[in-house]
Motif scaffolding. Structure first.
Motif, PDB file in Angstrom:
ATOM      1  N   GLY A 152       0.792  -1.220   0.000  1.00  0.00           N
ATOM      2  CA  GLY A 152       0.000   0.000   0.000  1.00  0.00           C
ATOM      3  C   GLY A 152       0.826   1.272   0.000  1.00  0.00           C
ATOM      4  N   LEU A 153       2.104   1.178  -0.368  1.00  0.00           N
ATOM      5  CA  LEU A 153       2.935   2.383  -0.417  1.00  0.00           C
ATOM      6  C   LEU A 153       2.518   3.216  -1.626  1.00  0.00           C
ATOM      7  N   PRO A 154       2.546   4.541  -1.485  1.00  0.00           N
ATOM      8  CA  PRO A 154       2.180   5.389  -2.619  1.00  0.00           C
ATOM      9  C   PRO A 154       3.119   5.145  -3.804  1.00  0.00           C
ATOM     10  N   ILE A 155       2.544   5.064  -4.998  1.00  0.00           N
ATOM     11  CA  ILE A 155       3.372   4.998  -6.193  1.00  0.00           C
ATOM     12  C   ILE A 155       3.431   6.409  -6.746  1.00  0.00           C
ATOM     13  N   ARG A 156       4.635   6.981  -6.778  1.00  0.00           N
ATOM     14  CA  ARG A 156       4.768   8.410  -7.088  1.00  0.00           C
ATOM     15  C   ARG A 156       4.951   8.675  -8.566  1.00  0.00           C
ATOM     16  N   TYR A 157       5.894   7.961  -9.175  1.00  0.00           N
ATOM     17  CA  TYR A 157       6.208   8.252 -10.574  1.00  0.00           C
ATOM     18  C   TYR A 157       6.364   6.954 -11.350  1.00  0.00           C
ATOM     19  N   ILE A 158       6.180   7.091 -12.672  1.00  0.00           N
ATOM     20  CA  ILE A 158       6.562   5.989 -13.547  1.00  0.00           C
ATOM     21  C   ILE A 158       7.414   6.562 -14.672  1.00  0.00           C
ATOM     22  N   GLY A 159       8.350   5.753 -15.141  1.00  0.00           N
ATOM     23  CA  GLY A 159       9.193   6.161 -16.261  1.00  0.00           C
ATOM     24  C   GLY A 159       8.743   5.425 -17.510  1.00  0.00           C
ATOM     25  N   VAL A 160       8.254   6.178 -18.509  1.00  0.00           N
ATOM     26  CA  VAL A 160       7.720   5.524 -19.706  1.00  0.00           C
ATOM     27  C   VAL A 160       8.538   5.847 -20.946  1.00  0.00           C
ATOM     28  N   GLY A 161       9.718   6.400 -20.766  1.00  0.00           N
ATOM     29  CA  GLY A 161      10.520   6.701 -21.937  1.00  0.00           C
ATOM     30  C   GLY A 161      11.820   7.364 -21.561  1.00  0.00           C
ATOM     31  N   GLU A 162      12.543   7.762 -22.579  1.00  0.00           N
ATOM     32  CA  GLU A 162      13.886   8.290 -22.362  1.00  0.00           C
ATOM     33  C   GLU A 162      13.896   9.779 -22.043  1.00  0.00           C
ATOM     34  N   ARG A 163      12.847  10.465 -22.479  1.00  0.00           N
ATOM     35  CA  ARG A 163      12.861  11.907 -22.314  1.00  0.00           C
ATOM     36  C   ARG A 163      12.483  12.309 -20.893  1.00  0.00           C
ATOM     37  N   ILE A 164      12.876  13.511 -20.526  1.00  0.00           N
ATOM     38  CA  ILE A 164      12.578  13.978 -19.170  1.00  0.00           C
ATOM     39  C   ILE A 164      11.068  13.951 -18.919  1.00  0.00           C
ATOM     40  N   GLU A 165      10.289  14.319 -19.944  1.00  0.00           N
ATOM     41  CA  GLU A 165       8.822  14.318 -19.787  1.00  0.00           C
ATOM     42  C   GLU A 165       8.290  12.914 -19.535  1.00  0.00           C
ATOM     43  N   ASP A 166       9.078  11.945 -19.850  1.00  0.00           N
ATOM     44  CA  ASP A 166       8.593  10.574 -19.722  1.00  0.00           C
ATOM     45  C   ASP A 166       8.669  10.048 -18.289  1.00  0.00           C
ATOM     46  N   LEU A 167       9.202  10.862 -17.387  1.00  0.00           N
ATOM     47  CA  LEU A 167       9.022  10.539 -15.968  1.00  0.00           C
ATOM     48  C   LEU A 167       7.724  11.219 -15.558  1.00  0.00           C
ATOM     49  N   ARG A 168       6.722  10.416 -15.226  1.00  0.00           N
ATOM     50  CA  ARG A 168       5.366  10.930 -15.033  1.00  0.00           C
ATOM     51  C   ARG A 168       4.865  10.683 -13.623  1.00  0.00           C
ATOM     52  N   PRO A 169       4.114  11.620 -13.092  1.00  0.00           N
ATOM     53  CA  PRO A 169       3.432  11.280 -11.841  1.00  0.00           C
ATOM     54  C   PRO A 169       2.534  10.074 -12.108  1.00  0.00           C
ATOM     55  N   PHE A 170       2.488   9.176 -11.175  1.00  0.00           N
ATOM     56  CA  PHE A 170       1.672   7.983 -11.362  1.00  0.00           C
ATOM     57  C   PHE A 170       0.205   8.344 -11.193  1.00  0.00           C
ATOM     58  N   ASP A 171      -0.569   7.951 -12.178  1.00  0.00           N
ATOM     59  CA  ASP A 171      -1.999   8.200 -12.121  1.00  0.00           C
ATOM     60  C   ASP A 171      -2.721   6.890 -12.405  1.00  0.00           C
ATOM     61  N   ALA A 172      -3.474   6.435 -11.415  1.00  0.00           N
ATOM     62  CA  ALA A 172      -4.053   5.088 -11.511  1.00  0.00           C
ATOM     63  C   ALA A 172      -4.957   4.937 -12.719  1.00  0.00           C
ATOM     64  N   GLU A 173      -5.807   5.955 -12.953  1.00  0.00           N
ATOM     65  CA  GLU A 173      -6.761   5.825 -14.053  1.00  0.00           C
ATOM     66  C   GLU A 173      -6.051   5.785 -15.396  1.00  0.00           C
ATOM     67  N   SER A 174      -5.075   6.688 -15.562  1.00  0.00           N
ATOM     68  CA  SER A 174      -4.338   6.678 -16.817  1.00  0.00           C
ATOM     69  C   SER A 174      -3.625   5.346 -17.003  1.00  0.00           C
ATOM     70  N   PHE A 175      -3.058   4.865 -15.908  1.00  0.00           N
ATOM     71  CA  PHE A 175      -2.304   3.618 -15.973  1.00  0.00           C
ATOM     72  C   PHE A 175      -3.228   2.480 -16.411  1.00  0.00           C
TER      73      PHE A 175
END
Lengths: 456, 322
Positions: free
Chosen positions: B292-315
């Motif tokens: 149950g630890l908060p998931i803060r970010y996900i990395g979906v690519g190489e670019r800086i923008e690709d480090l994203r705040p984790f959003d359950a619905e989007s995920f």
């Protein structure tokens, strides 16, 4: 946190005791457990399915007439199949080409290529007695080249300088030319980590490989990897003529099911295991070890082997016949105690069983080898006649036996009483192999460790 | 600096500030493989408005397992789905599955808040070797910089060769100052220095790198505990975030890693990296369910923008690609 396979099978196959043969019906539940265990170990699902079919075919109709429980028989088959599929053990590097022999390392980001490059160099220099240099073609990750240089320095390995402004192919070509000129026999080429779906990067490593025609093209993969191991291994195997695999970070506690997945899809030998921060922490691959790890049950397997090896099958049969006739006497009981001691005593047997950790505190303390030894000594102090016909042991004989064995009359009484109960139980067990089942009880874990009717 | 062949660096910040085409789009791109695998198939398995039968559930189970969701979380999702299907009757199976998955992920989607009364806020990245801690901090630094925070980087990985240089290069590329000592120095002391230095400079956030370590190495976990003890003793005690960085391709061992790191230093959040491959990162379900630890970010690519705040619905949406 994960149940190991023997615990799982122990639960599932409890009802199987006493059946002489594994059948399609009674093993389908077991196969479900095997499937779960392999999935928990991160073996890829398609690989699991193939594997289960394999094991099922082998297991059906298998006799359970040895001194093993059905669960142990299944584990044995699973383990043997795992070992077989895992491939050859300790495949050496094949560097018999016109020097310099080039070794190309490829893999995903963070797999451990750079560390592995230096470990491999140490192995080549120290064990294979060949001259070796390393070079980094990783011009992408910041400071990756510095990392290889620093590791090489620490490990006393020579490196060829490169610069992140160069092209990887130029670095590699220069390096080959240099070591050829210098008469160095081996060159290890470290490459940038890359995703197998990154077409440009895969094309780059393909170009490197076809230009260098390495003696070894090794795929480096993290042992903690999950289901995706299958896809990345497949992609690298399709892109490159891999000659082998190196599995890294096995000093963690991942089950390492990725090893089986990678082996399954590439068919290439796993050559080494990377197992620590030190530069000599590169081990030859042994399929048994990795198979046991995937099953999460190192010692259970050695226990099964031990029981198989050390139980004197003929003696066990004779004894079973005796029990059938109700002729189990104190001599036989003594033999049983000896048998157990040969296997390292009760406590060592219990130690090797999974689940002993969950026994209530104190339960283990009650089972001490001294207790069994004392029983043996009491029997040793009886005459042949007394051992065959315990009924004749009267008060004065008891006193003599107690004095001779350094115990008390109460302890002699206790032994005789327990033995009487054992005999009664055994007479009831008319089925074939009754004694073997008792031995199984010892190996089967849990509380059924002692002969029937026998309470410490 | 970027004259490194035609290929853009895996770890390098983008040459120009590329504007991303929206969060969902980027997520979908990163997770496209998962979507192909999961989504399409839910549609295939159960026609819209159809019933979810056992065959469809079994197939779905296979798909979830292959996404590294793990046995326990997979059963939980399927049980939940069965229950929902029984109650809702004719609801769209895709919607029901989405809801079942959100039940697990929504509670852990908590964005990281770096506001604090005791500046600087400290973010420490921990994890096993090779998961992308340094890269994540580099990207995070750029993000925070862009949202007008004064950021200071602390090179707390004093163990791995060239780790300090790696973070320093990130410092150069992002224009962020880096506090470093020499290779082999005490990690706790680097972090301590950085926090004090951050106070003196009026930094808002200190990003502290640490050496990758396997959770099975007691002595290395002890070192980490020391870093935390040192932070705790600073007066006034700074607020901090301990981020566990996990590679999306990690299998069920990620759960063991999380538990061990949590026990050693008390995690407050998780970052899931490398979702741009074919790895599906389903392990977040197991992590969410167990810890149950908060998931803060996900990395979906190489670019800086690709480090994203984790959003359950989007995920989940990206997984289900509606």
């Amino acid at each position: 946190m994960f149940d190991n396979l023997s615990e799982r099978l122990g639960r599932t196959l409890k009802n199987l005791r006493g059946q002489g043969r594994l059948s399609e019906d009674n093993i389908s539940e077991a196969m479900r457990e095997v499937r779960m265990a392999l999935l928990e170990a991160d073996v890829a699902l398609p690989v699991v399915k193939d594997f289960i079919e394999h094991v099922r075919e082998r297991a059906i109709g298998q006799e359970v007439a040895t001194s093993l429980t059905p669960g142990q028989v299944v584990i044995k088959i699973v383990h043997e199949e795992l070992v077989r599929l895992m491939g050859e053990s300790a495949t050496p590097l094949s560097l018999n080409v016109a020097p310099p022999a080039v070794i190309l390392l490829a893999g995903l980001q963070g797999a451990g290529k750079t560390t592995t490059a230096v470990k491999l160099a140490r192995h080549i220099r120290d064990d294979l007695k060949r001259s070796v240099k390393v070079v980094s073609c990783d011009v992408y990750r910041p400071a990756a080249i510095d990392q290889l240089h620093a590791y090489a320095d620490q490990a006393g390995i020579e490196y060829l300088p490169s610069d992140s402004s160069q092209k990887p192919l130029d670095i590699a070509r220069d390096a080959v030319a240099t070591v050829r000129r210098q008469g160095v026999e081996t060159l290890i080429v470290d490459t940038a980590g890359r995703l197998h779906v990154d077409e440009d990067m895969m094309a780059e490593v393909q170009a490197l490989n076809s230009d260098l025609s390495p003696a070894e093209t090794l795929f480096v993969i993290d042992s903690m990897m999950g289901q995706d191991a299958v896809k990345s291994a497949e992609a690298f195997n399709n892109a490159l003529p891999l000659s082998g695999v190196i599995l890294t970070k096995v000093d963690g506690d991942a089950r390492g099911g990725a090893a089986l997945s990678v082996r399954h899809v590439t068919g290439k030998p796993i050559k080494f295991l990377g197992s620590g921060e030190k530069f000599d922490a590169l081990e030859a691959f042994h399929p048994e070890r990795v198979a046991s790890r995937i099953l999460g049950m190192g010692d259970v397997l050695s226990l099964i082997e031990e029981v198989e090896r050390k139980t004197d099958q003929d003696k066990a049969k004779k004894m079973a016949a005796k029990i059938k006739k109700g002729g189990f006497d104190l001599d036989d009981f003594r033999d049983q105690i000896n048998e157990m001691n040969r296997m390292g005593g009760m406590s060592s047997l219990l130690d090797k069983l999974p689940g002993t950790g969950q026994l209530p505190a104190g339960a283990l303390n009650q089972v001490n080898d001294g207790m069994f030894n004392r029983l043996g000594t009491i029997i040793d102090s009886m005459t042949q006649k007394e051992r065959r016909k315990p009924d004749i042991i009267n008060g004065s004989r008891k006193k003599r036996i107690a004095a001779g064995s350094g115990t008390s009359v109460q302890e002699v009484n206790k032994l005789l009483k327990q033995f009487g109960q054992m005999q009664k139980t055994m007479k009831r067990m008319k089925r074939k192999g009754g004694l073997q089942k008792m031995l199984q009880g010892m190996g089967g874990g849990g509380g059924g460790g002692l002969p029937p009717g026998f309470k410490p | 600096m970027f004259s490194k062949g035609s290929k853009q660096s895996n770890d390098a910040p983008p040459a120009a500030a590329e504007k991303s085409g929206g969060l969902l789009k980027s997520l979908k791109r990163g997770l496209s493989k998962t979507r192909d695998l999961l989504l399409t198939d839910v549609g295939d398995l159960v026609p819209r408005g159809g019933k979810i039968d056992e065959a469809a559930l079994e197939e779905l189970e296979n798909r979830l397992l292959q996404a590294d969701v793990g046995i326990d979380a997979t059963s939980a999702i399927l049980d939940n789905l069965r229950e929902r299907a029984r109650k809702a009757g004719d609801g769209d199976p895709g919607d029901l599955l989405r809801a079942a998955m959100l039940d697990i992920l929504a509670p852990v989607a908590q964005p990281l808040d770096v506001s604090t009364a005791n500046k600087p806020f400290v973010i420490m990245a921990v994890g096993v070797n090779g998961v992308g801690k340094t890269t994540t901090l580099g990207k995070l630094g750029a993000h925070l910089r862009d949202s007008h925070h004064k950021v200071l980087l602390a090179a707390g990985d004093t163990f791995r060769a060239a780790a300090i240089e790696q973070l320093q290069e990130w410092g150069e590329r992002t224009g962020l100052p880096v506090i470093a000592q020499s290779h082999g120095s005490d990690a706790a002391s680097v972090v301590f220095d950085a926090i004090h230095s951050g106070r003196a400079r009026g930094s808002d956030v200190v990003l502290a790198d640490t050496a990758g370590r396997l959770h099975t190495k007691d002595y290395l976990m002890t070192e980490l505990k020391k870093v935390r003890r040192v932070i705790d003793k600073i007066e006034p005690r700074p607020d901090y975030e301990v981020l566990l960085v996990i590679d999306a391709s990690t299998g069920q061992n990620a759960l063991v890693q999380a538990k061990e790191f949590h026990q050693a230093i008390g995690l407050t959040g998780i970052v899931l990296t490398k979702l741009d491959g074919t790895a599906r990162g389903g392990i977040v379900f197991a992590l969410a369910q167990n810890l149950g630890l908060p998931i803060r970010y996900i990395g979906v690519g190489e670019r800086i923008e690709d480090l994203r705040p984790f959003d359950a619905e989007s995920f989940v949406d990206a997984l289900l690609a509606q």
